[in-house]
Design a protein around this motif. Structure first.
Motif, PDB file in Angstrom:
ATOM      1  N   TRP A   1     -14.170   3.717 -15.733  1.00  0.00           N
ATOM      2  CA  TRP A   1     -12.723   3.817 -15.804  1.00  0.00           C
ATOM      3  C   TRP A   1     -12.164   3.792 -14.387  1.00  0.00           C
ATOM      4  O   TRP A   1     -12.804   4.282 -13.453  1.00  0.00           O
ATOM      5  CB  TRP A   1     -12.280   5.119 -16.475  1.00  0.00           C
ATOM      6  CG  TRP A   1     -12.602   5.216 -17.939  1.00  0.00           C
ATOM      7  CD1 TRP A   1     -13.152   4.265 -18.739  1.00  0.00           C
ATOM      8  CD2 TRP A   1     -12.371   6.361 -18.782  1.00  0.00           C
ATOM      9  NE1 TRP A   1     -13.279   4.715 -20.031  1.00  0.00           N
ATOM     10  CE2 TRP A   1     -12.814   5.999 -20.081  1.00  0.00           C
ATOM     11  CE3 TRP A   1     -11.848   7.619 -18.580  1.00  0.00           C
ATOM     12  CZ2 TRP A   1     -12.736   6.883 -21.162  1.00  0.00           C
ATOM     13  CZ3 TRP A   1     -11.764   8.493 -19.644  1.00  0.00           C
ATOM     14  CH2 TRP A   1     -12.204   8.134 -20.930  1.00  0.00           C
ATOM     15  N   THR A   2     -10.984   3.206 -14.236  1.00  0.00           N
ATOM     16  CA  THR A   2     -10.317   3.227 -12.935  1.00  0.00           C
ATOM     17  C   THR A   2      -8.941   3.854 -13.106  1.00  0.00           C
ATOM     18  O   THR A   2      -8.372   3.854 -14.199  1.00  0.00           O
ATOM     19  CB  THR A   2     -10.162   1.813 -12.351  1.00  0.00           C
ATOM     20  OG1 THR A   2      -9.375   1.010 -13.241  1.00  0.00           O
ATOM     21  CG2 THR A   2     -11.522   1.171 -12.139  1.00  0.00           C
ATOM     22  N   SER A   3      -8.400   4.364 -12.014  1.00  0.00           N
ATOM     23  CA  SER A   3      -7.112   5.037 -12.085  1.00  0.00           C
ATOM     24  C   SER A   3      -6.330   4.840 -10.799  1.00  0.00           C
ATOM     25  O   SER A   3      -6.911   4.667  -9.723  1.00  0.00           O
ATOM     26  CB  SER A   3      -7.311   6.545 -12.348  1.00  0.00           C
ATOM     27  OG  SER A   3      -6.067   7.200 -12.526  1.00  0.00           O
ATOM     28  N   ASP A   4      -5.011   4.873 -10.920  1.00  0.00           N
ATOM     29  CA  ASP A   4      -4.145   4.759  -9.749  1.00  0.00           C
ATOM     30  C   ASP A   4      -2.732   5.198 -10.131  1.00  0.00           C
ATOM     31  O   ASP A   4      -2.439   5.420 -11.309  1.00  0.00           O
ATOM     32  CB  ASP A   4      -4.136   3.325  -9.218  1.00  0.00           C
ATOM     33  CG  ASP A   4      -3.742   3.255  -7.738  1.00  0.00           C
ATOM     34  OD1 ASP A   4      -3.381   4.314  -7.174  1.00  0.00           O
ATOM     35  OD2 ASP A   4      -3.787   2.158  -7.158  1.00  0.00           O
ATOM     36  N   ILE A   5      -1.862   5.296  -9.127  1.00  0.00           N
ATOM     37  CA  ILE A   5      -0.466   5.720  -9.297  1.00  0.00           C
ATOM     38  C   ILE A   5       0.436   4.652  -8.695  1.00  0.00           C
ATOM     39  O   ILE A   5       0.100   4.053  -7.675  1.00  0.00           O
ATOM     40  CB  ILE A   5      -0.195   7.065  -8.593  1.00  0.00           C
ATOM     41  CG1 ILE A   5      -1.215   8.121  -9.011  1.00  0.00           C
ATOM     42  CG2 ILE A   5       1.224   7.546  -8.865  1.00  0.00           C
ATOM     43  CD1 ILE A   5      -1.132   9.388  -8.161  1.00  0.00           C
ATOM     44  N   THR A   6       1.590   4.434  -9.321  1.00  0.00           N
ATOM     45  CA  THR A   6       2.579   3.531  -8.739  1.00  0.00           C
ATOM     46  C   THR A   6       3.954   4.177  -8.774  1.00  0.00           C
ATOM     47  O   THR A   6       4.206   5.112  -9.526  1.00  0.00           O
ATOM     48  CB  THR A   6       2.610   2.173  -9.476  1.00  0.00           C
ATOM     49  OG1 THR A   6       3.291   1.216  -8.663  1.00  0.00           O
ATOM     50  CG2 THR A   6       3.296   2.280 -10.827  1.00  0.00           C
ATOM     51  N   TYR A   7       4.846   3.638  -7.930  1.00  0.00           N
ATOM     52  CA  TYR A   7       6.205   4.141  -7.799  1.00  0.00           C
ATOM     53  C   TYR A   7       7.151   3.267  -8.619  1.00  0.00           C
ATOM     54  O   TYR A   7       7.065   2.045  -8.568  1.00  0.00           O
ATOM     55  CB  TYR A   7       6.673   4.077  -6.340  1.00  0.00           C
ATOM     56  CG  TYR A   7       5.891   4.891  -5.350  1.00  0.00           C
ATOM     57  CD1 TYR A   7       6.535   5.882  -4.608  1.00  0.00           C
ATOM     58  CD2 TYR A   7       4.539   4.664  -5.101  1.00  0.00           C
ATOM     59  CE1 TYR A   7       5.846   6.630  -3.657  1.00  0.00           C
ATOM     60  CE2 TYR A   7       3.842   5.404  -4.168  1.00  0.00           C
ATOM     61  CZ  TYR A   7       4.492   6.389  -3.442  1.00  0.00           C
ATOM     62  OH  TYR A   7       3.814   7.117  -2.504  1.00  0.00           O
TER      63      TYR A   7
ATOM     64  N   VAL B   1       0.845  -1.200   0.000  1.00  0.00           N
ATOM     65  CA  VAL B   1       0.000   0.000   0.000  1.00  0.00           C
ATOM     66  C   VAL B   1       0.877   1.245   0.000  1.00  0.00           C
ATOM     67  O   VAL B   1       1.795   1.366   0.809  1.00  0.00           O
ATOM     68  CB  VAL B   1      -0.942   0.012   1.233  1.00  0.00           C
ATOM     69  CG1 VAL B   1      -1.756   1.293   1.257  1.00  0.00           C
ATOM     70  CG2 VAL B   1      -1.848  -1.199   1.202  1.00  0.00           C
ATOM     71  N   THR B   2       0.615   2.168  -0.930  1.00  0.00           N
ATOM     72  CA  THR B   2       1.410   3.400  -1.029  1.00  0.00           C
ATOM     73  C   THR B   2       0.538   4.654  -1.002  1.00  0.00           C
ATOM     74  O   THR B   2       1.047   5.753  -1.106  1.00  0.00           O
ATOM     75  CB  THR B   2       2.214   3.396  -2.344  1.00  0.00           C
ATOM     76  OG1 THR B   2       1.322   3.222  -3.442  1.00  0.00           O
ATOM     77  CG2 THR B   2       3.234   2.271  -2.360  1.00  0.00           C
ATOM     78  N   THR B   3      -0.761   4.509  -0.845  1.00  0.00           N
ATOM     79  CA  THR B   3      -1.671   5.651  -0.910  1.00  0.00           C
ATOM     80  C   THR B   3      -1.558   6.525   0.333  1.00  0.00           C
ATOM     81  O   THR B   3      -1.569   6.031   1.464  1.00  0.00           O
ATOM     82  CB  THR B   3      -3.125   5.165  -1.035  1.00  0.00           C
ATOM     83  OG1 THR B   3      -3.224   4.346  -2.186  1.00  0.00           O
ATOM     84  CG2 THR B   3      -4.076   6.341  -1.161  1.00  0.00           C
ATOM     85  N   ASP B   4      -1.466   7.819   0.112  1.00  0.00           N
ATOM     86  CA  ASP B   4      -1.460   8.779   1.216  1.00  0.00           C
ATOM     87  C   ASP B   4      -2.825   9.454   1.258  1.00  0.00           C
ATOM     88  O   ASP B   4      -3.161  10.257   0.397  1.00  0.00           O
ATOM     89  CB  ASP B   4      -0.361   9.823   0.995  1.00  0.00           C
ATOM     90  CG  ASP B   4      -0.374  10.905   2.073  1.00  0.00           C
ATOM     91  OD1 ASP B   4      -0.997  10.684   3.127  1.00  0.00           O
ATOM     92  OD2 ASP B   4       0.240  11.966   1.845  1.00  0.00           O
ATOM     93  N   SER B   5      -3.623   9.107   2.284  1.00  0.00           N
ATOM     94  CA  SER B   5      -4.966   9.691   2.391  1.00  0.00           C
ATOM     95  C   SER B   5      -5.105  10.560   3.647  1.00  0.00           C
ATOM     96  O   SER B   5      -6.206  10.806   4.120  1.00  0.00           O
ATOM     97  CB  SER B   5      -6.017   8.566   2.421  1.00  0.00           C
ATOM     98  OG  SER B   5      -5.751   7.674   3.484  1.00  0.00           O
ATOM     99  N   LYS B   6      -3.964  11.025   4.172  1.00  0.00           N
ATOM    100  CA  LYS B   6      -3.995  11.873   5.361  1.00  0.00           C
ATOM    101  C   LYS B   6      -4.048  13.333   4.944  1.00  0.00           C
ATOM    102  O   LYS B   6      -3.028  14.014   4.833  1.00  0.00           O
ATOM    103  CB  LYS B   6      -2.760  11.593   6.229  1.00  0.00           C
ATOM    104  CG  LYS B   6      -2.694  10.170   6.771  1.00  0.00           C
ATOM    105  CD  LYS B   6      -1.426   9.948   7.578  1.00  0.00           C
ATOM    106  CE  LYS B   6      -1.357   8.514   8.087  1.00  0.00           C
ATOM    107  NZ  LYS B   6      -0.099   8.254   8.840  1.00  0.00           N
ATOM    108  N   TYR B   7      -5.236  13.816   4.696  1.00  0.00           N
ATOM    109  CA  TYR B   7      -5.417  15.191   4.262  1.00  0.00           C
ATOM    110  C   TYR B   7      -6.838  15.616   4.627  1.00  0.00           C
ATOM    111  O   TYR B   7      -7.659  14.804   5.069  1.00  0.00           O
ATOM    112  CB  TYR B   7      -5.196  15.327   2.749  1.00  0.00           C
ATOM    113  CG  TYR B   7      -6.002  14.337   1.932  1.00  0.00           C
ATOM    114  CD1 TYR B   7      -7.357  14.541   1.693  1.00  0.00           C
ATOM    115  CD2 TYR B   7      -5.409  13.190   1.410  1.00  0.00           C
ATOM    116  CE1 TYR B   7      -8.105  13.640   0.960  1.00  0.00           C
ATOM    117  CE2 TYR B   7      -6.152  12.286   0.674  1.00  0.00           C
ATOM    118  CZ  TYR B   7      -7.492  12.514   0.452  1.00  0.00           C
ATOM    119  OH  TYR B   7      -8.229  11.613  -0.265  1.00  0.00           O
TER     120      TYR B   7
END
Length: 393
Positions: free
Chosen positions: A228-234, A200-206
């Protein structure tokens, strides 16, 4: 039924396509692998030469990010392998017919003259085999079949296990049973790259607002441009992190939009969405599902969704399975192109991601969810079926 509109391409896509030509591919080969018309790509090359290559949506990446060196490096690697009998065990050198068959698997990526030179055969000999050798393709010996399996395994960078390998062989005109392919791959230690655990890499602290989970794990829409789906990876390189955002159409699991950037800011997801919209130009009402990352909760992304008439949906907190298809795509990409390789520059990673998305995954990779069809051909077949139904009615 309304047809999907003609695609428009971002400056980033055009520049990377042009660089594939600049780095050794013929215009025809590059256009074929990217699903373009030769004339379109040739016009892009001319525009790039005069500094007038434009595009929609995403900003043009730097020349360093766009540099693609993999094609020439691959030819050098292939030349080295066939020149060292101990490494290839002489398999490709035993019969010209096997060499011609292997060349046939590589025609979409490299020039015929270059391939013939690498394997020390004549172009005329290959063409003669092509005209008269097809009838013998279904009667390969174990040595010949192993040569083809090994060539495809290298070509696809160990992406396929035996089930997909059987289908790939048959699609190329070679008859082979599942048991025989499994045996040859097992005995010669040819296997697909192993999966790794999800992190897990999601930052949802906002303090930004989040949307409800409207998708609710309904991953099988009835038509394109519905969900449609979307996401980010490192992605790690020796120069530092590179971030990849994608937009996936769940109907045919095609990556319709993507963006690569050295910083994980809101523009990475807005640029990926912009590319997707210009490619498909869907009617208002598309459900866009993502995780709760700050980029997706940003005002910039919210404004873009509003502009395109899209509906926002977000996964529940800490629940990666709510966006499982996109996570699965990242897992496949990293297993098949990233893990086990070292990337010295961001430009190398950019080249790898572009090749995987636009050349291999969207147009060639056999997808189990789609009945082992690649995403783009699957959609074309569906559209043709819809047109036939309308004609009959």
């Amino acid at each position: 039924m309304k047809k999907i509109p003609k695609q428009e391409y971002t400056a980033e896509f055009k520049a990377l396509a042009v660089k594939r030509v600049k780095d050794g591919l013929t215009v025809s080969a590059a256009a074929r692998e990217l699903g373009l018309i030769d004339k379109t790509l040739r016009n892009w090359v001319k525009a790039a030469d005069t500094g007038k290559l434009g595009g929609v949506g995403a900003k043009l990446v730097t020349p360093e990010q766009m540099e693609l060196t993999r094609a020439r490096a691959e030819v050098v690697r292939l030349r080295r392998e066939v020149e060292i009998p101990k490494k290839s065990d002489g398999i490709l050198c035993k019969r010209c017919a096997v060499k011609y068959a292997w060349i046939d698997t590589q025609r979409a990526c490299y020039a015929l003259t270059e391939l013939s030179s690498v394997l020390a055969v004549s172009v005329s000999g290959y063409r003669a085999w092509k005209r008269g050798g097809k009838a013998d393709r279904s009667r390969l010996t174990d040595v010949q079949l192993l040569a083809l399996i090994s060539a495809i395994h290298e070509e696809l960078k160990a992406a396929y296990g035996s089930p997909r390998m059987v289908l790939e062989l048959r699609a190329r005109g070679f008859s082979a049973s599942k048991a025989r392919v499994e045996r040859l791959m097992r005995e010669n230690d040819i296997r697909a790259r192993h999966k790794r655990r999800f992190k897990v890499t999601t930052d949802s602290k906002y303090g930004l607002p989040v949307a409800d989970n409207l998708l609710d794990r309904n991953f099988t829409p009835a038509a394109p441009n519905q969900v449609w789906t979307s996401d980010i990876t490192y992605l790690w390189t020796d120069e530092g992190w590179l971030y990849l955002a994608i937009v996936l159409d769940l109907f045919n699991r095609e990556v319709v939009g993507w963006s690569l950037k050295p910083r994980m800011t809101a523009d990475i997801v807005t640029d990926a969405l912009t590319m997707a919209w210009f490619r498909r130009k869907p009617a208002p009402g598309v459900l866009l599902h993502s995780d709760r990352g700050s980029q997706y909760a940003s005002h910039a992304f919210e404004d873009k969704l509003t502009e395109y008439g899209m509906i926002c949906s977000m996964s529940r907190k800490g629940n990666c399975w709510d966006n499982a298809p996109t996570e699965s795509w990242f897992n496949s990409f990293k297993n098949e192109r990233v893990h086990g390789w070292r990337f010295s520059t961001r430009e190398d990673m950019t080249a790898t991601a572009f090749e995987y998305i636009e050349v291999f995954y969207n147009r060639r990779r056999l997808h189990s969810t789609l009945g082992y069809k690649p995403p783009v051909p699957f959609l074309k077949d569906w559209l043709m079926a819809q047109q036939s139904d309308i004609s009959v009615a």
